[in-house]
Write a protein that holds these residues in place. Sequence first.
Motif, PDB file in Angstrom:
ATOM      1  N   ILE A 107       0.863  -1.182   0.000  1.00  0.00           N
ATOM      2  CA  ILE A 107       0.000   0.000   0.000  1.00  0.00           C
ATOM      3  C   ILE A 107       0.896   1.228   0.000  1.00  0.00           C
ATOM      4  CG2 ILE A 107      -0.245  -0.059   2.520  1.00  0.00           C
ATOM      5  CD1 ILE A 107      -3.096   1.103   2.151  1.00  0.00           C
ATOM      6  N   VAL A 108       0.565   2.186  -0.860  1.00  0.00           N
ATOM      7  CA  VAL A 108       1.348   3.418  -0.978  1.00  0.00           C
ATOM      8  C   VAL A 108       0.380   4.597  -0.950  1.00  0.00           C
ATOM      9  CG1 VAL A 108       2.963   4.736  -2.403  1.00  0.00           C
ATOM     10  CG2 VAL A 108       3.111   2.237  -2.344  1.00  0.00           C
ATOM     11  N   ILE A 109       0.666   5.563  -0.054  1.00  0.00           N
ATOM     12  CA  ILE A 109      -0.183   6.739   0.114  1.00  0.00           C
ATOM     13  C   ILE A 109       0.674   7.986  -0.089  1.00  0.00           C
ATOM     14  CG2 ILE A 109      -1.744   7.981   1.673  1.00  0.00           C
ATOM     15  CD1 ILE A 109      -2.736   5.119   1.063  1.00  0.00           C
ATOM     16  N   PRO A 110       0.250   8.895  -0.979  1.00  0.00           N
ATOM     17  CA  PRO A 110       1.049  10.100  -1.239  1.00  0.00           C
ATOM     18  C   PRO A 110       0.970  11.114  -0.098  1.00  0.00           C
ATOM     19  CG  PRO A 110      -0.959  10.159  -2.545  1.00  0.00           C
ATOM     20  CD  PRO A 110      -0.940   8.830  -1.829  1.00  0.00           C
ATOM     21  N   ILE A 111       2.014  11.935  -0.015  1.00  0.00           N
ATOM     22  CA  ILE A 111       2.089  13.029   0.946  1.00  0.00           C
ATOM     23  C   ILE A 111       2.066  14.334   0.151  1.00  0.00           C
ATOM     24  CG2 ILE A 111       3.506  14.157   2.713  1.00  0.00           C
ATOM     25  CD1 ILE A 111       4.858  11.353   3.111  1.00  0.00           C
ATOM     26  N   PHE A 112       1.131  15.205   0.506  1.00  0.00           N
ATOM     27  CA  PHE A 112       0.989  16.482  -0.204  1.00  0.00           C
ATOM     28  C   PHE A 112       1.356  17.651   0.701  1.00  0.00           C
ATOM     29  CE2 PHE A 112      -1.983  13.604  -2.297  1.00  0.00           C
ATOM     30  CZ  PHE A 112      -1.653  13.790  -3.632  1.00  0.00           C
ATOM     31  N   VAL A 113       2.156  18.560   0.170  1.00  0.00           N
ATOM     32  CA  VAL A 113       2.463  19.821   0.840  1.00  0.00           C
ATOM     33  C   VAL A 113       2.063  20.930  -0.126  1.00  0.00           C
ATOM     34  CG1 VAL A 113       4.275  21.299   1.769  1.00  0.00           C
ATOM     35  CG2 VAL A 113       4.352  18.829   2.198  1.00  0.00           C
ATOM     36  N   ASP A 114       1.135  21.765   0.314  1.00  0.00           N
ATOM     37  CA  ASP A 114       0.617  22.856  -0.538  1.00  0.00           C
ATOM     38  C   ASP A 114       0.144  22.331  -1.892  1.00  0.00           C
ATOM     39  OD1 ASP A 114       1.165  24.750   1.446  1.00  0.00           O
ATOM     40  OD2 ASP A 114       3.214  25.037   0.708  1.00  0.00           O
ATOM     41  N   GLY A 115      -0.540  21.197  -1.873  1.00  0.00           N
ATOM     42  CA  GLY A 115      -1.109  20.620  -3.081  1.00  0.00           C
ATOM     43  C   GLY A 115      -0.140  19.867  -3.966  1.00  0.00           C
ATOM     44  N   GLU A 116       1.135  19.826  -3.597  1.00  0.00           N
ATOM     45  CA  GLU A 116       2.137  19.130  -4.405  1.00  0.00           C
ATOM     46  C   GLU A 116       2.491  17.793  -3.770  1.00  0.00           C
ATOM     47  OE1 GLU A 116       6.797  19.474  -5.834  1.00  0.00           O
ATOM     48  OE2 GLU A 116       5.898  21.165  -4.804  1.00  0.00           O
ATOM     49  N   ASN A 117       2.535  16.755  -4.593  1.00  0.00           N
ATOM     50  CA  ASN A 117       2.935  15.414  -4.143  1.00  0.00           C
ATOM     51  C   ASN A 117       4.448  15.431  -3.936  1.00  0.00           C
ATOM     52  OD1 ASN A 117       3.581  12.693  -3.869  1.00  0.00           O
ATOM     53  ND2 ASN A 117       2.268  12.023  -5.547  1.00  0.00           N
ATOM     54  N   VAL A 118       4.869  15.423  -2.660  1.00  0.00           N
ATOM     55  CA  VAL A 118       6.289  15.522  -2.340  1.00  0.00           C
ATOM     56  C   VAL A 118       6.910  14.190  -1.937  1.00  0.00           C
ATOM     57  CG1 VAL A 118       6.096  17.943  -1.656  1.00  0.00           C
ATOM     58  CG2 VAL A 118       5.875  16.134   0.083  1.00  0.00           C
TER      59      VAL A 118
END
Length: 150
Positions: A107-118
């Motif tokens: 399972i992989v979950i993205p991390i967003f900072v200010d709407g950007e996938n970082v």
Amino acid sequence: MDIYKIQKEIDAIIASSNTTDIKLQKICDTLENQISYYDWVGFYFKNGNKEELKLAQYTGEETEHTIIPFGKGICGQVAVSNQNFVVQDVSEQDNYISCGWKVKSEIVIPIFVDGENVGQIDIDSHTANTFTDSDEELLEYICKKVATIL
């Protein structure tokens, strides 16, 4: 799995005075220790301006996949799609990078900072068909908390 208890532990880690690197490592260790079917837990982050991910903190067996090009494997696909990706049986995925013969699901979950996938959190399990909506909910919570310290 007691999601509420784990969320409280994550909150305490995030609120601690430790460095970001130590916090990320403690999150990996906590998840691997608290959830029996989380056999490898790690963070990948975008590698500068390159179209690739770089392995950061993790717990579990060593991996040779320290750099993953965007689009390759589950992690690389999440970097492009910006969507959660749950694979209940990795043998059924054509675009899968094997991290070891023991891995059965991921399972992989993205991390967003200010709407950007970082970056993203990546979990491997030696058990097929093991991830539930509760896992997704917990990991999304963690990714939102991690975003606040990046």
